[in-house]
Enzyme design. Structure first.
Site, short mmCIF file in Angstrom:
data_model
loop_
_atom_site.label_atom_id
_atom_site.label_comp_id
_atom_site.label_asym_id
_atom_site.label_seq_id
_atom_site.Cartn_x
_atom_site.Cartn_y
_atom_site.Cartn_z
N TYR A 140 15.25 71.51 30.91
CA TYR A 140 13.97 70.63 31.42
C TYR A 140 14.01 69.12 30.80
O TYR A 140 13.11 68.57 31.19
CB TYR A 140 13.02 71.62 30.75
CG TYR A 140 12.55 72.77 31.19
CD1 TYR A 140 13.31 73.23 32.54
CD2 TYR A 140 11.63 73.83 30.88
CE1 TYR A 140 13.17 74.26 33.01
CE2 TYR A 140 11.64 75.09 31.36
CZ TYR A 140 12.41 75.45 32.43
OH TYR A 140 12.31 76.45 33.10
N LYS A 190 24.76 82.97 29.50
CA LYS A 190 25.49 82.81 30.89
C LYS A 190 26.87 82.50 30.43
O LYS A 190 27.37 81.40 31.04
CB LYS A 190 24.79 82.16 31.87
CG LYS A 190 25.23 82.29 33.40
CD LYS A 190 25.05 83.83 33.85
CE LYS A 190 25.72 83.98 35.25
NZ LYS A 190 25.65 85.43 35.70
N ASP A 222 21.57 87.72 33.49
CA ASP A 222 21.25 88.48 34.72
C ASP A 222 21.16 89.98 34.53
O ASP A 222 20.28 90.66 34.84
CB ASP A 222 22.40 88.14 35.73
CG ASP A 222 23.69 88.15 35.38
OD1 ASP A 222 23.87 88.16 33.87
OD2 ASP A 222 24.77 88.21 36.08
N ASP A 246 12.09 80.82 29.60
CA ASP A 246 10.97 80.59 30.29
C ASP A 246 10.64 81.72 31.33
O ASP A 246 9.45 82.34 31.55
CB ASP A 246 10.95 79.10 31.38
CG ASP A 246 9.86 78.84 31.97
OD1 ASP A 246 8.67 79.59 32.05
OD2 ASP A 246 9.63 77.75 32.88
N ASP A 250 7.76 85.60 30.84
CA ASP A 250 6.98 85.81 31.72
C ASP A 250 7.20 87.17 32.25
O ASP A 250 6.36 88.26 32.69
CB ASP A 250 6.98 84.93 32.93
CG ASP A 250 5.82 83.79 32.94
OD1 ASP A 250 5.30 83.73 31.88
OD2 ASP A 250 5.60 83.09 33.84
#
Ligand code: NAD
Length: 360
Positions: A140, A190, A222, A246, A250
């Protein structure tokens, strides 16, 4: 004397924060914590009064405080304003100015509310996890970033970059939190594809050597996403970078099914933190005494535990919330379709929690 800055904000923010404050005052009194409260404006309320979503004086006050408790910002009144002067800008500005690099999002299912989840009861049973997300680095913020055109084709690019110090400090937060919980950290990565994840692997392993009482596992992002809906009860603390955090925070929130119940913390170094409910300003119910104050009250529990080093006070708040729900008290958002219960208001819910508090 520790100063706590209260930033109620907009919509239901002032309503839920008033209840959170009453609970914090009761607990701090009971445990002999000397607190001083200062209330200031943020978001739309600050735009209306001062023409800006967050004044520099307020940032300074926050800097000199032990912790900040925030309600929510935003609402239709300010939706048409330019992006850089909108209420949400106040939130981004405060996070940046205060160096809040660690975002903590617990997701726990309180047994009395297990039915609100979209997952089957036997899967939901025992969800009690904490996502620790790096908040100020990664893709980000990484450079270079942008859009250009090469050979007549438009491109867009961002850079996922972390240095070892950024990874080490967020890892320490995760291990410290695990010590307050079930002593297990899952690092989400990852590393089969990303070099930056391989650095995370190395650094998290190095930090883990200082926490021999905490077990560490590594999980590909994943497969972690799949496990969060198949077997969420297996997780204690999850630590990960900005992008994965992020999304997963959620997802973890959603499986509990109760937006009005979810607290959060954003921490800087030295125990300073900003605590706020995950939900927004809910303009549809603002000013009607319908808001659920429990996410704000559970944010107080996090504040007590992390910024005021009062885990007993935090436990008292959490168990009062559980008891109130077990006794059947519900704000409107917690009443399931088809259930015949009368909703209690925001203030009355605060009263119930205060009455259920078992403190010395
Ligand atoms: P929201 O979280 O405010 O509301 C979503 C739905 O959940 C609404 O129906 C609302 O009534 C309900 N709800 C939320 N919190 C509740 C509570 N404590 N008790 C009972 N019901 C509750 O999200 P939204 O509607 O997408 O956004 C409304 C405004 O809030 C927007 O201006 C948005 O930008 C802002 N917002 C702010 C924050 C923040 O301050 N951190 C976060 C999200 C959204």
């Amino acid at each position: 004397m520790d100063r706590i800055v209260l930033l109620p904000g907009d919509g239901i923010g002032p309503e839920v924060l008033a209840e959170a404050r009453r609970v914090l005052e009761a607990v701090s009194g009971a445990y002999g914590l000397a607190l001083e409260f200062t209330e200031e404006l943020i978001g739309g309320a600050s735009i209306d009064a001062h023409g800006t979503p967050l004044r520099d004086e307020v940032i300074e006050l926050c800097r000199e405080s032990r912790a900040v408790l925030l309600g929510a910002v935003g609402g239709p009144k300010w939706d048409d304003m330019a992006v850089d002067v909108r209420p949400e800008k106040g939130l981004l500005a405060i996070r940046k100015a205060l160096g809040l690099f660690a975002n903590l999002r617990p997701a726990a299912v309180i047994p009395a509310l297990a039915e609100a989840s979209t997952l089957r009861p036997e899967v939901v049973d025992g969800i009690d996890l904490l996502v620790v997300r790096e908040l100020t680095g990664g893709i980000y913020f990484g450079e270079p970033r942008g859009r250009d055109e090469v050979g007549g084709k438009r491109r867009g690019f961002n850079t996922m970059i972390y240095d070892e110090d950024e990874v080490a400090r967020i890892s320490r937060v995760a291990f410290e939190q695990a010590r307050l919980r079930r002593h297990h950290v899952t690092h989400v990565h990852k590393a089969n594809v990303l070099d930056v994840s391989q650095l995370w692997m190395d650094v998290v392993e190095e930090v883990a050597k200082d926490y021999s009482d905490v077990t560490l596992a590594h999980q590909l992002v994943d497969s972690c996403a799949m496990l969060l809906v198949r077997d969420p009860g297996r997780f204690d603390v999850l630590v990960t970078g900005n992008l994965f955090g992020d999304i997963l925070s959620d997802q973890a929130a959603e499986i509990t099914g109760s937006l009005g119940m979810l607290p959060s913390a954003s921490l800087a170094t030295g125990g300073f933190g900003l605590y706020e409910p995950v939900h927004g300003s809910a303009p549809d119910i603002a000013g009607q005494d319908k808001a659920n104050p429990l996410a704000a009250i559970l944010s107080v529990a996090m504040l007590l535990e992390t910024s005021l080093a009062c885990p007993e006070g935090a436990a008292a708040v959490r168990s009062a919330v559980s008891d109130v729900l077990a006794a059947g008290h519900r704000t409107g958002d917690l009443i399931l379709a088809g259930e015949s219960r009368a909703a209690v208001g925001c203030r009355a819910m605060g009263d119930h929690v205060l009455a259920a508090l078992e403190t010395p």
